[in-house]
Write an enzyme that holds these catalytic residues in place. Structure first.
Site, mmCIF file in Angstrom:
data_model
loop_
_atom_site.group_PDB
_atom_site.id
_atom_site.type_symbol
_atom_site.label_atom_id
_atom_site.label_comp_id
_atom_site.label_asym_id
_atom_site.label_seq_id
_atom_site.Cartn_x
_atom_site.Cartn_y
_atom_site.Cartn_z
ATOM 1 N N HIS A 149 0.714 -1.266 0.032
ATOM 2 C CA HIS A 149 0.040 -0.148 -0.094
ATOM 3 C C HIS A 149 0.846 1.244 0.036
ATOM 4 C CE1 HIS A 149 -3.095 -2.776 1.133
ATOM 5 N NE2 HIS A 149 -4.136 -1.718 0.791
ATOM 6 N N LYS A 194 -0.831 4.945 4.611
ATOM 7 C CA LYS A 194 -1.950 4.022 5.349
ATOM 8 C C LYS A 194 -1.698 3.888 6.643
ATOM 9 C CE LYS A 194 -3.924 -0.456 4.767
ATOM 10 N NZ LYS A 194 -5.291 0.209 5.109
HETATM 11 N N1 LIG Z 1 -13.109 -0.957 2.256
HETATM 12 C C1 LIG Z 1 -12.219 -0.428 0.759
HETATM 13 O O1 LIG Z 1 -12.666 -0.815 -0.139
HETATM 14 C C2 LIG Z 1 -11.226 0.562 1.252
HETATM 15 C C3 LIG Z 1 -11.022 0.884 2.603
HETATM 16 N N2 LIG Z 1 -10.297 2.045 2.902
HETATM 17 C C4 LIG Z 1 -10.039 2.214 4.374
HETATM 18 O O2 LIG Z 1 -10.728 3.393 4.499
HETATM 19 C C5 LIG Z 1 -10.283 4.273 5.617
HETATM 20 C C6 LIG Z 1 -9.731 5.593 5.220
HETATM 21 O O3 LIG Z 1 -9.006 5.611 4.061
HETATM 22 P P1 LIG Z 1 -8.422 6.796 3.208
HETATM 23 O O4 LIG Z 1 -9.485 7.465 2.702
HETATM 24 O O5 LIG Z 1 -7.213 6.661 2.759
HETATM 25 O O6 LIG Z 1 -7.811 7.824 4.595
HETATM 26 P P2 LIG Z 1 -7.691 9.177 4.827
HETATM 27 O O7 LIG Z 1 -6.951 9.537 5.980
HETATM 28 O O8 LIG Z 1 -7.337 10.050 3.671
HETATM 29 O O9 LIG Z 1 -9.150 9.760 5.275
HETATM 30 C C7 LIG Z 1 -9.789 9.530 6.241
HETATM 31 C C8 LIG Z 1 -10.787 10.830 6.736
HETATM 32 O O10 LIG Z 1 -11.583 10.436 7.757
HETATM 33 C C9 LIG Z 1 -11.489 11.691 8.623
HETATM 34 N N3 LIG Z 1 -11.650 11.447 9.795
HETATM 35 C C10 LIG Z 1 -11.209 10.998 11.025
HETATM 36 N N4 LIG Z 1 -11.843 10.719 12.026
HETATM 37 C C11 LIG Z 1 -13.181 11.030 11.663
HETATM 38 C C12 LIG Z 1 -14.543 11.325 12.291
HETATM 39 N N5 LIG Z 1 -14.563 10.918 13.543
HETATM 40 N N6 LIG Z 1 -15.493 11.761 11.519
HETATM 41 C C13 LIG Z 1 -15.363 12.126 10.234
HETATM 42 N N7 LIG Z 1 -14.166 11.961 9.655
HETATM 43 C C14 LIG Z 1 -13.126 11.557 10.355
HETATM 44 C C15 LIG Z 1 -9.921 12.238 8.555
HETATM 45 O O11 LIG Z 1 -9.609 13.329 9.161
HETATM 46 P P3 LIG Z 1 -8.125 13.746 9.493
HETATM 47 O O12 LIG Z 1 -7.221 13.742 8.448
HETATM 48 O O13 LIG Z 1 -8.048 15.052 10.233
HETATM 49 O O14 LIG Z 1 -8.035 12.642 10.521
HETATM 50 C C16 LIG Z 1 -9.759 12.134 6.957
HETATM 51 O O15 LIG Z 1 -10.291 13.294 6.403
HETATM 52 C C17 LIG Z 1 -9.034 3.593 6.085
HETATM 53 O O16 LIG Z 1 -9.328 2.513 6.981
HETATM 54 C C18 LIG Z 1 -8.813 2.492 4.637
HETATM 55 O O17 LIG Z 1 -8.266 1.415 5.101
HETATM 56 C C19 LIG Z 1 -9.262 2.692 1.810
HETATM 57 C C20 LIG Z 1 -9.470 2.293 0.528
HETATM 58 C C21 LIG Z 1 -10.468 1.353 0.100
HETATM 59 O O1 LIG Z 2 -6.194 2.278 3.101
HETATM 60 C C1 LIG Z 2 -6.143 1.825 1.830
HETATM 61 O O2 LIG Z 2 -5.787 2.571 0.918
HETATM 62 C C2 LIG Z 2 -6.892 0.568 1.689
HETATM 63 N N1 LIG Z 2 -7.545 0.126 2.575
HETATM 64 C C3 LIG Z 2 -8.304 -1.054 2.686
HETATM 65 C C4 LIG Z 2 -7.644 -2.310 3.399
HETATM 66 O O3 LIG Z 2 -6.916 -1.944 4.447
HETATM 67 O O4 LIG Z 2 -7.677 -3.371 2.961
HETATM 68 C C5 LIG Z 2 -8.747 -1.248 1.273
HETATM 69 C C6 LIG Z 2 -7.748 -1.227 0.146
HETATM 70 O O5 LIG Z 2 -6.802 -2.121 0.287
HETATM 71 C C7 LIG Z 2 -7.234 0.097 0.322
#
Ligand SMILES: NC(=O)C1=CN([C@@H]2O[C@H](COP(=O)(O)OP(=O)(O)OC[C@H]3O[C@@H](n4cnc5c(N)ncnc54)[C@H](OP(=O)(O)O)[C@@H]3O)[C@@H](O)[C@H]2O)C=CC1
Ligand SMILES: O=C(O)C1=N[C@H](C(=O)O)C[C@H](O)C1
Length: 245
Positions: free
Chosen positions: A131, A135
């Site tokens: 990744h 992350k």
């Molecule tokens: N299931 C899937 O297909 C995928 C899952 N993911 C998962 O999604 C999650 C987010 O990933 P990603 O977008 O890369 O992360 P980011 O850090 O880019 O985004 C997360 C956002 O959520 C905000 N946040 C934190 N706490 C809160 C809260 N209590 N309420 C609202 N917003 C909040 C953060 O703010 P701040 O930065 O200020 O903390 C940030 O803006 C991870 O757990 C990742 O593993 C990611 C990609 C695909």
């Molecule tokens: O944090 C990410 O970027 C992603 N998170 C998810 C995970 O932890 O599996 C899904 C995907 O791999 C991207």
């Protein structure tokens, strides 16, 4: 029009979800919530999409279920204990649906299913997930979920954990153990989300690999989840159930 609230709306995934929902013909964004914003902003939402942080997602979900708002969740960090809590909340709100998917990319879901099918034929298996270096969690939710699915298939086939001759090792050199499966995590700028499931047996190996090159890969699955969660009360874990794989 399905009214959608996005949690984590300023994050990498949340911002991509906002654009995808706005571009969809049958849904619209009614709330964009990020860290520090009040959850009351979700009052108009029928469905929330959560891509926040493992430390935040349970409070967000508790709020959504309490207010009868359906939820599509991509945030990682779901243990059996957490899933049991969500089921408990949903028992009090039988009309509400929650879909939690470790990965919304079609290829990642297929890779997990193929790995489950291959598991019983090989004596050993290891997983490598790769990744981007921003992350927060390791191993990835997808790799942990894959490890559990593969381990379950191996147990059903009566296989013992894979053996090797390692007797000395640097801490971490053989990865983390998830349900008896070794999982290795790589973090590099330039990567998005990638997973390899490697099976080994005397004389041959099989590698199943999936690559998300861009976060757009997750969007068809997220939009499908938003549509499907409206007609699926209770807890659904994994997009494979929605895709009927
Ligand atoms: N299931 C899937 O297909 C995928 C899952 N993911 C998962 O999604 C999650 C987010 O990933 P990603 O977008 O890369 O992360 P980011 O850090 O880019 O985004 C997360 C956002 O959520 C905000 N946040 C934190 N706490 C809160 C809260 N209590 N309420 C609202 N917003 C909040 C953060 O703010 P701040 O930065 O200020 O903390 C940030 O803006 C991870 O757990 C990742 O593993 C990611 C990609 C695909
Ligand atoms: O944090 C990410 O970027 C992603 N998170 C998810 C995970 O932890 O599996 C899904 C995907 O791999 C991207």
């Amino acid at each position: 029009m399905i009214r959608v609230g996005v949690l984590g709306a300023r994050g990498r995934m949340g911002a991509t979800v906002v654009k995808a929902v706005e571009a969809a013909p049958d849904m619209k964004v009614v709330a964009e919530v990020d860290d520090g914003d009040a959850l009351d902003a979700l009052s108009e939402a029928e469905v929330v999409v959560d891509f926040t942080h493992p430390a935040a997602v349970m409070d967000n979900l508790a709020y959504a279920v309490e207010h009868g708002i359906h939820a599509v969740v991509g945030t990682t960090g779901f243990t059996e204990e957490r899933l049991a809590s969500v089921r408990g909340w949903l028992a009090e709100r039988p009309g509400t649906g929650v879909l939690i998917a470790p990965n919304f990319a079609l290829g990642a879901v297929l890779a997990m299913r193929f790995a489950q099918q291959a598991a019983r034929f090989y004596s050993s298996v290891e997983i490598i997930e790769l990744h981007h270096n921003r992350k927060a969690d390791a191993p990835s939710g997808t790799a942990a979920h894959t490890a559990r699915l593969v381990a379950e298939a191996r147990r059903e086939a009566g296989l013992e954990p894979g053996a090797d001759a390692t007797t000395t090792e640097l801490d971490g050199a053989r990865g983390a153990t998830v349900d008896d499966v070794r999982v290795h995590s790589v973090r590099l700028p330039g990567l998005v989300a990638h997973e390899e499931i490697l099976f080994g047996q005397e004389g041959e190996t099989l590698t199943i690999r999936h690559d998300s090159m861009d976060r757009s890969s997750f969007m068809p699955g997220v939009l499908l989840g938003v549509r499907e969660v409206l007609r699926r009360p209770g807890l659904t874990v994994g997009l494979e159930n929605v895709l009927d794989l």
